[in-house]
Design a protein around this motif. Structure first.
Motif, mmCIF file in Angstrom:
data_model
loop_
_atom_site.group_PDB
_atom_site.id
_atom_site.type_symbol
_atom_site.label_atom_id
_atom_site.label_comp_id
_atom_site.label_asym_id
_atom_site.label_seq_id
_atom_site.Cartn_x
_atom_site.Cartn_y
_atom_site.Cartn_z
ATOM 1 N N ALA A 89 49.159 33.326 46.138
ATOM 2 C CA ALA A 89 48.864 33.861 44.811
ATOM 3 C C ALA A 89 49.022 32.797 43.741
ATOM 4 O O ALA A 89 48.237 32.717 42.793
ATOM 5 N N GLU A 90 50.044 31.940 43.907
ATOM 6 C CA GLU A 90 50.290 30.903 42.917
ATOM 7 C C GLU A 90 49.173 29.858 42.909
ATOM 8 O O GLU A 90 48.799 29.343 41.863
ATOM 9 N N PHE A 107 44.907 40.292 39.893
ATOM 10 C CA PHE A 107 46.333 40.166 39.648
ATOM 11 C C PHE A 107 47.042 40.533 40.945
ATOM 12 O O PHE A 107 46.590 41.394 41.688
ATOM 13 N N PHE A 108 48.159 39.874 41.219
ATOM 14 C CA PHE A 108 48.757 39.934 42.546
ATOM 15 C C PHE A 108 50.022 40.785 42.556
ATOM 16 O O PHE A 108 50.884 40.652 41.681
ATOM 17 N N THR A 109 50.126 41.659 43.557
ATOM 18 C CA THR A 109 51.238 42.598 43.677
ATOM 19 C C THR A 109 52.360 41.987 44.517
ATOM 20 O O THR A 109 52.095 41.519 45.627
ATOM 21 N N GLY A 135 40.282 45.618 47.394
ATOM 22 C CA GLY A 135 40.555 44.463 46.549
ATOM 23 C C GLY A 135 41.717 43.678 47.108
ATOM 24 O O GLY A 135 42.752 43.510 46.465
ATOM 25 N N ALA A 136 41.562 43.168 48.331
ATOM 26 C CA ALA A 136 42.684 42.641 49.113
ATOM 27 C C ALA A 136 43.363 41.436 48.497
ATOM 28 O O ALA A 136 44.520 41.161 48.797
ATOM 29 N N GLY A 137 42.660 40.673 47.651
ATOM 30 C CA GLY A 137 43.282 39.506 47.047
ATOM 31 C C GLY A 137 43.707 38.503 48.098
ATOM 32 O O GLY A 137 42.953 38.146 48.999
ATOM 33 N N VAL A 138 44.972 38.043 48.027
ATOM 34 C CA VAL A 138 45.485 37.087 49.007
ATOM 35 C C VAL A 138 46.155 37.788 50.185
ATOM 36 O O VAL A 138 46.751 37.142 51.035
ATOM 37 N N GLY A 139 46.064 39.133 50.227
ATOM 38 C CA GLY A 139 46.393 39.834 51.462
ATOM 39 C C GLY A 139 47.776 40.408 51.616
ATOM 40 O O GLY A 139 48.184 40.723 52.735
ATOM 41 N N VAL A 140 48.507 40.634 50.527
ATOM 42 C CA VAL A 140 49.870 41.146 50.691
ATOM 43 C C VAL A 140 49.873 42.552 51.279
ATOM 44 O O VAL A 140 50.671 42.867 52.166
ATOM 45 N N PHE A 141 48.946 43.424 50.844
ATOM 46 C CA PHE A 141 48.866 44.762 51.426
ATOM 47 C C PHE A 141 48.438 44.683 52.890
ATOM 48 O O PHE A 141 48.986 45.365 53.748
ATOM 49 N N LEU A 166 42.090 32.166 51.052
ATOM 50 C CA LEU A 166 43.536 31.921 51.019
ATOM 51 C C LEU A 166 44.265 32.892 51.927
ATOM 52 O O LEU A 166 45.188 32.527 52.660
ATOM 53 N N MET A 167 43.840 34.155 51.877
ATOM 54 C CA MET A 167 44.440 35.172 52.732
ATOM 55 C C MET A 167 44.209 34.848 54.205
ATOM 56 O O MET A 167 45.123 34.909 55.032
ATOM 57 N N GLY A 168 42.965 34.504 54.563
ATOM 58 C CA GLY A 168 42.655 34.222 55.951
ATOM 59 C C GLY A 168 43.487 33.091 56.512
ATOM 60 O O GLY A 168 43.969 33.157 57.653
ATOM 61 N N VAL A 169 43.706 32.047 55.707
ATOM 62 C CA VAL A 169 44.479 30.892 56.176
ATOM 63 C C VAL A 169 45.933 31.258 56.403
ATOM 64 O O VAL A 169 46.516 30.950 57.444
#
Length: 585
Positions: A89-90, A107-109, A135-141, A166-169
């Motif tokens: 996220a950063e 925005f990241f949770t 809206g998976a973003g970087v994948g925290v959920f 970023l999430m996939g990596v």
């Protein structure tokens, strides 16, 4: 974690790569899109991923060259090993400013809130066979859902190839991605607009489906004119056209629920009371065979946002208790709400009680004779410039750049140091480091002033003329049609009393403040009595009653709430001989 980003950014700024297109990352500036393109090379060097597991655009982004130095790769890899979600996220949030992330609602949770969301579902509902991360973003959920339910298919959907990459990596480093053709378990990356995927691809998923996540916090005005009618049609009347993207997504998802499905979404709390979501609330209220829970955030302060949010859980049809309950975030004591009768108009009020509040409407006053503040005033939010850092200037900048005084107007940004009347004499006390002005220039002013022309060209070189609000103006920098000079200024949010100041210096206001002009037919004596009442204890209680209570015990007004504030009979009658003839009731 404190030092890894600076050398990464230095390297990204030094390499020559073609910037990502605006179609891939809407809203990001040219400089930010250049850094994001280079980030693909750095991210791709962290691990090897089977290309067939990735959407084409994501795979292309990860193959960006040149290759980064090994010591930099090791530094970023170490940051991911400490906290993969936060580091990912950063990487994105330190490149793309929060104001530009709003176009995609990026925005990241934090992990803690996601774990609580999953806990809400687990307490009463079955383990899902499929999880759709909206809206998976970087994948925290997605990552945590896969940890809690390792045999579930997790479908991570996002329209942004950078965050999806970023999430996939980081997921591939720790657990590996699923082969979408052969594996019934694991995480799949889907590059798509969720609302399109929901209509075209969601029906292919069988079994118990859980729609989970934090839908994009994209405001109504940032939804494209072509998308808005499509979304309104897909919502089938559950949302008005002024709805935010997250409300459209919620409505569309509710319509897609099968009996065994459910949802658990973290949403902006505004939909609890907004007119545009009235039909949506009615529809959820009517799901009487399903358990519905609302958990209102008490106090969240993220790195770049103060969040007023609510978790909505809708359980499977007939599974467990079919109650409707509300609670504060993290509370183990939900309050049941009876669903006998029609849905309440305002759901936020289900969470609060204002004990001891004084009744402000005259008890014998009939409904037809109730008058509200909007009968006396025209309320407006302050000016939304589209680029406050450019349009709001201080005295030092005015002197240094030689900006002409005719292209400037006094502006009030806050009422912290304001007295009950802001005069030309005490205006200078509002700011500790000098007065503030709003740029109020015309095309003629630009032609007449070389200094102003140079300043505006600098704004154009930064892409300000292409920003949403600026691009809508006939002349991108001319704010004359946006600026209103109010008679009275009022703070929009507070933890205590709302400040109210008479604008005797005729200053403009920024869009974090509200202002009003008195209607011509309202006598001076009535104006004075209304102001005195609003500043009194009873008036402040009335303002807080009509305001939204947000995170950290913060009260927030809206222009519509102000206009609808009932003015007591004793304030507008009695000693004042005024019948309000001609005012519409």
């Amino acid at each position: 974690m404190q030092h890894w980003f600076d050398p990464a950014k230095n390297w990204l700024e030094s390499i020559e790569v073609a910037p990502l297109s605006t179609s891939l990352v809407p809203g990001a500036s040219l400089a930010e899109r250049h850094l994001l393109a280079g980030l693909g090379s750095l991210t791709g060097a962290l691990t090897e991923i089977d290309q067939k597991l990735l959407p084409k655009e994501v795979a292309c982004w990860l193959e960006t060259r040149p290759a980064p130095p090994r010591n930099l790769v090791d530094l970023v890899d170490h940051a991911l090993s400490l906290d993969a979600n936060q580091a990912s996220a950063e990487m994105y949030s330190r490149i793309v400013r929060s104001v530009r992330r709003r176009r995609l609602g990026t925005f990241f949770t934090p992990d803690l809130q996601v774990k609580h969301m999953i806990g809400i579902w687990q307490r009463t509902q079955r383990t899902p066979e499929s999880v759709i991360d909206i809206g998976a973003g970087v994948g925290v959920f997605s990552a945590l859902a896969s940890d809690y339910w390792p045999r579930a298919q997790v479908h991570s959907i996002d329209v942004n190839p950078v965050t999806l990459g970023l999430m996939g990596v980081h997921i591939a480093r720790s657990r590996g991605l699923a082969d979408p053709l052969t594996d019934d378990e694991g995480i799949r990356l889907i590059l798509s607009d969720y609302t399109t995927w929901l209509e075209e691809g969601s029906d292919e998923l069988g079994g118990t489906r859980l729609f989970l996540g934090n839908p994009p916090y994209t405001r109504s005005q940032l939804i494209s004119p072509t998308d808005r009618p499509r979304l309104a049609e897909a919502a089938q009347g559950l949302c008005g056209r002024r709805a935010s993207l997250s409300s459209f997504i919620t409505a569309m998802t509710v319509l897609k629920l099968r009996p065994s499905d459910g949802l658990c979404l973290l949403l902006p709390a505004q939909w609890l009371e907004s007119d545009y979501a009235l039909s949506l609330r009615d529809a959820i209220w009517g799901l009487r065979s399903r358990r519905v829970e609302l958990h209102l955030v008490d106090s969240w302060k993220f790195a770049d946002a103060s969040v007023d949010a609510v978790a909505l859980m809708i359980g499977a049809d007939g599974q467990g208790q079919t109650s409707f309950s509300v609670s504060r975030w993290g509370s183990d004591l939900p309050r049941p709400i009876s669903r006998v009768g029609p849905a309440p108009a305002n759901w936020r009020r289900l969470f609060y009680s204002f004990e001891g509040a004084t009744e402000v409407a005259h008890p014998t006053q009939s409904v037809s004779k109730r008058l509200v503040l909007g009968d006396f005033v025209d309320v407006r939010r302050g000016t939304a410039t589209g680029a406050n850092a450019f349009f709001i200037v201080d005295e030092q900048l005015v002197r240094d750049r030689g900006l002409p005084s005719r292209a400037l107007s006094r502006v009030v940004r806050h009422l912290t140091n304001a007295t009950q009347t802001i005069t030309m004499k005490n205006f200078c006390r509002l700011e500790k480091d000098g007065d503030r002005y709003i740029l109020l220039a015309t095309a003629r002013d630009r032609a007449d002033s070389q200094a102003l022309d140079i300043y505006l060209k600098e704004g154009e070189s930064e892409g300000l003329d292409g920003r949403l609000l600026c691009s809508r103006r006939k002349v991108w920098f001319d704010l004359h049609h946006d600026v209103s000079i109010p008679d009275v200024i009022i703070s929009s949010m507070t933890k205590g009393n709302f400040k109210i100041a008479v604008n005797a210096c005729e200053a403009a206001i920024t869009n974090n403040l509200f202002g009003w002009k008195w209607k011509d037919e309202v006598p001076v004596k009535v104006r004075i009595r209304i102001l005195s009442w609003l500043r009194s204890d009873d008036g402040q209680i009335a303002l807080r009653r009509t305001a939204r209570q947000q995170s950290d015990h913060l009260f927030q007004l809206s222009p519509s709430a102000l206009k609808g504030l009932v003015v007591p009979h004793s304030v507008r009658s009695g000693a004042v001989s005024y019948t309000l003839s001609g005012i519409k009731r």
